[in-house]
Structures are given as C-alpha cells and as structure tokens.
Design a protein around this motif. Structure first.
Motif, PDB file in Angstrom:
ATOM      1  N   UNK A   1     -41.503  -7.286  52.765  1.00  0.00           N
ATOM      2  CA  UNK A   1     -43.082  -7.341  52.313  1.00  0.00           C
ATOM      3  C   UNK A   1     -43.602  -8.957  52.767  1.00  0.00           C
ATOM      4  N   UNK A   2     -42.831  -9.992  52.367  1.00  0.00           N
ATOM      5  CA  UNK A   2     -43.212 -11.331  52.288  1.00  0.00           C
ATOM      6  C   UNK A   2     -43.439 -11.542  53.898  1.00  0.00           C
ATOM      7  N   UNK A   3     -42.564 -10.962  54.781  1.00  0.00           N
ATOM      8  CA  UNK A   3     -42.841 -11.133  56.426  1.00  0.00           C
ATOM      9  C   UNK A   3     -43.881 -10.382  57.039  1.00  0.00           C
ATOM     10  N   UNK A   4     -44.169  -9.207  56.357  1.00  0.00           N
ATOM     11  CA  UNK A   4     -45.254  -8.619  56.602  1.00  0.00           C
ATOM     12  C   UNK A   4     -46.744  -9.166  56.204  1.00  0.00           C
TER      13      UNK A   4
ATOM     14  N   UNK B   1     -51.095 -12.325  45.563  1.00  0.00           N
ATOM     15  CA  UNK B   1     -51.149 -12.660  44.046  1.00  0.00           C
ATOM     16  C   UNK B   1     -51.512 -11.397  43.367  1.00  0.00           C
ATOM     17  N   UNK B   2     -51.440 -10.042  43.788  1.00  0.00           N
ATOM     18  CA  UNK B   2     -51.397  -8.789  43.183  1.00  0.00           C
ATOM     19  C   UNK B   2     -50.235  -7.960  43.129  1.00  0.00           C
ATOM     20  N   UNK B   3     -49.137  -8.680  43.763  1.00  0.00           N
ATOM     21  CA  UNK B   3     -47.946  -7.981  43.775  1.00  0.00           C
ATOM     22  C   UNK B   3     -47.361  -7.728  42.406  1.00  0.00           C
ATOM     23  N   UNK B   4     -46.852  -6.514  42.093  1.00  0.00           N
ATOM     24  CA  UNK B   4     -46.125  -6.413  40.994  1.00  0.00           C
ATOM     25  C   UNK B   4     -44.715  -5.882  41.206  1.00  0.00           C
ATOM     26  N   UNK B   5     -43.904  -6.715  41.429  1.00  0.00           N
ATOM     27  CA  UNK B   5     -42.748  -6.586  41.932  1.00  0.00           C
ATOM     28  C   UNK B   5     -41.983  -5.718  40.860  1.00  0.00           C
TER      29      UNK B   5
ATOM     30  N   UNK C   1     -38.219  -3.730  40.389  1.00  0.00           N
ATOM     31  CA  UNK C   1     -36.649  -3.763  40.959  1.00  0.00           C
ATOM     32  C   UNK C   1     -36.540  -4.452  42.457  1.00  0.00           C
ATOM     33  N   UNK C   2     -37.152  -5.585  42.666  1.00  0.00           N
ATOM     34  CA  UNK C   2     -37.001  -6.041  44.193  1.00  0.00           C
ATOM     35  C   UNK C   2     -37.753  -5.552  45.184  1.00  0.00           C
ATOM     36  N   UNK C   3     -38.923  -4.646  44.823  1.00  0.00           N
ATOM     37  CA  UNK C   3     -39.803  -3.958  45.776  1.00  0.00           C
ATOM     38  C   UNK C   3     -41.050  -4.073  45.357  1.00  0.00           C
ATOM     39  N   UNK C   4     -42.171  -4.013  46.335  1.00  0.00           N
ATOM     40  CA  UNK C   4     -43.481  -4.195  46.039  1.00  0.00           C
ATOM     41  C   UNK C   4     -44.146  -2.907  46.158  1.00  0.00           C
ATOM     42  N   UNK C   5     -44.756  -2.130  45.307  1.00  0.00           N
ATOM     43  CA  UNK C   5     -45.359  -0.792  45.352  1.00  0.00           C
ATOM     44  C   UNK C   5     -46.844  -1.096  46.268  1.00  0.00           C
ATOM     45  N   UNK C   6     -46.641  -0.032  47.216  1.00  0.00           N
ATOM     46  CA  UNK C   6     -48.034   0.051  48.210  1.00  0.00           C
ATOM     47  C   UNK C   6     -48.340   1.611  47.986  1.00  0.00           C
ATOM     48  N   UNK C   7     -49.361   1.897  48.116  1.00  0.00           N
ATOM     49  CA  UNK C   7     -50.108   3.106  48.289  1.00  0.00           C
ATOM     50  C   UNK C   7     -50.403   3.554  49.771  1.00  0.00           C
TER      51      UNK C   7
END
Length: 232
Positions: free
Chosen positions: A73-76, A31-35, A37-43
């Motif tokens: 990201x969805x599979x992870x 629910x916190x994903x900020x997509x 260009x087709x990617x999910x930012x992760x730190x």
C-alpha cells in the motif's frame, strides 16, 4: 507499474479485471488508513463481477472490501502521489508540437490508477497477462488467476496452522476434518475477500492447502519411513 499489479493480485486475491480497473482513489488517502493486522482495507467497485450500477458503467452493484499489505500500500501510494504525476508531466512535455502539448494538457486524465509507461494510458487485461507470462522462466501454470488461487490457499494454510497450534496438533489433519473445520472460516473470511467461491472451488482450495501442509510438516507415513531409513 505492472510489477506492482502482479504483486497486488496474489497479495489480495483480486481478479485481473479488478486490478486493471483499480481507481486512483480506491486506496484511501494515507491519513485515513485504518491498518488491520498489517493490512489496509480498501473497497473495490470497478471490474467486479455481477451487475453494474447503470448501462455502460464499469462500477459494480456489489462492491467488496479487500486487504492490501501495508508495505505494498505504501508503494502504491508513492506511485499515486509522485511517480504517476511525474509520468503524466513527462508525457505532456514529450509532445513534438505546442499544439499537441496543449491538447495533452487539456486532456482529462484516466481515472484508473495504473498507466502504461510509454502510452500514459490504462493498459488492458491481455497486456498485463502477456507481461506476467512473458517474464523469463515463468512457470507454465503461473498466471494471474493462479495468483488469485495462491492467495486463497495461503489464507487457508495460515488459518489451519493457527488451529493446529491451538489444539497442539503436530500432524496434518485428514481432509474430512479440514472441510468441516474450515467451512465456516471459508464462508466468513475467504469468500468475502474473493467475491465469489463455489463449494467445488472451496474443496479444491482445501485440498491444495492440505497438500501444502503435508509438504511442509510431513505425513505420518513419510515421517515413519524417514525414521526407518535413519535406523538403517
């Protein structure tokens, strides 16, 4: 599990140590994903090069943001929410004695996301490397660090294609032009994603990217030879 690891490295450009040390909460909750260009930012904070926040800690003082493709990201996320807990429950129930089951129940679960299918413990860099190389017909030069290089070259190729389209350019630009035009893109986009890239490494990536474009688009001399051959 290791298949997703082997996909994560060339999809994001992270190092094998950064993949192994990926934490359960590194990927934000769905629910916190900020997509972007087709990617999910992760730190990523663990397994990164450089200083650590304290002696003995695996958390680096220089975390960085990377981009995970949404489908991966969805599979992870599915692994984290469903497969991993199921794996842990099965590992607990597989204990041969009640005492052992109780011990496994009380045992603190690893903070690393990826768990071995049989040991239910995090695996090492060498184990992932061996499994990567152990795939039948794996090319000799294909290994986790090569996956990181693949990501870098693919990113440069994609940006070069866009620049060529913007300028209506149909031939692959010379190396000097590519170095000058892409230097800023490499500093602004590629270096933050990879964590550290030297100037020599940048030039290697640019040469590899140009070679890739020549193979796809063709060199003017090659196209002229094809024209001559067709006329004959």
């Amino acid at each position: 599990v290791k298949g997703m690891c082997c996909e994560l490295i060339p999809s994001t450009g992270i190092r094998i140590s950064e993949c192994i040390q990926w934490r359960v909460d590194t990927l934000p909750e769905r629910e916190r994903w900020e997509i972007v260009d087709g990617h999910v930012p992760c730190t990523i904070r663990f397994g990164v090069k450089g200083g650590k926040i304290s002696p003995g800690s695996l958390e680096g003082t220089k975390p960085r943001e990377i981009l995970v493709p949404v489908d991966l990201a969805e599979r992870m996320d599915h692994y984290r929410k469903w497969q991993r807990p199921t794996q842990i429950r099965r590992w607990i129930s597989a204990a041969k004695t009640k005492q052992e089951r109780d011990r496994r129940t009380r045992e603190r679960q690893p903070s690393q996301l990826w768990l071995g299918e049989t040991s239910n413990r995090p695996f090492s860099n060498s184990q992932l490397y061996q499994d990567w190389k152990g795939v039948p017909a794996c090319p000799a030069s294909w290994h986790p660090h090569a996956g990181r290089e693949f990501f870098a070259v693919e990113l440069i190729v994609a940006h070069t294609r866009r620049m060529m389209e913007t300028n209506s350019q149909t031939t692959v630009p010379p190396m000097n032009w590519l170095i000058g035009a892409m230097a800023g893109q490499v500093r602004i986009i590629l270096m933050p994603l990879l964590g550290h890239v030297s100037e020599d490494t940048t030039h290697l990536y640019l040469r590899a990217a140009r070679a890739r474009l020549v193979m796809e688009i063709g060199h003017p001399a090659m196209r002229w030879q094809e024209y001559v051959d067709a006329e004959d």
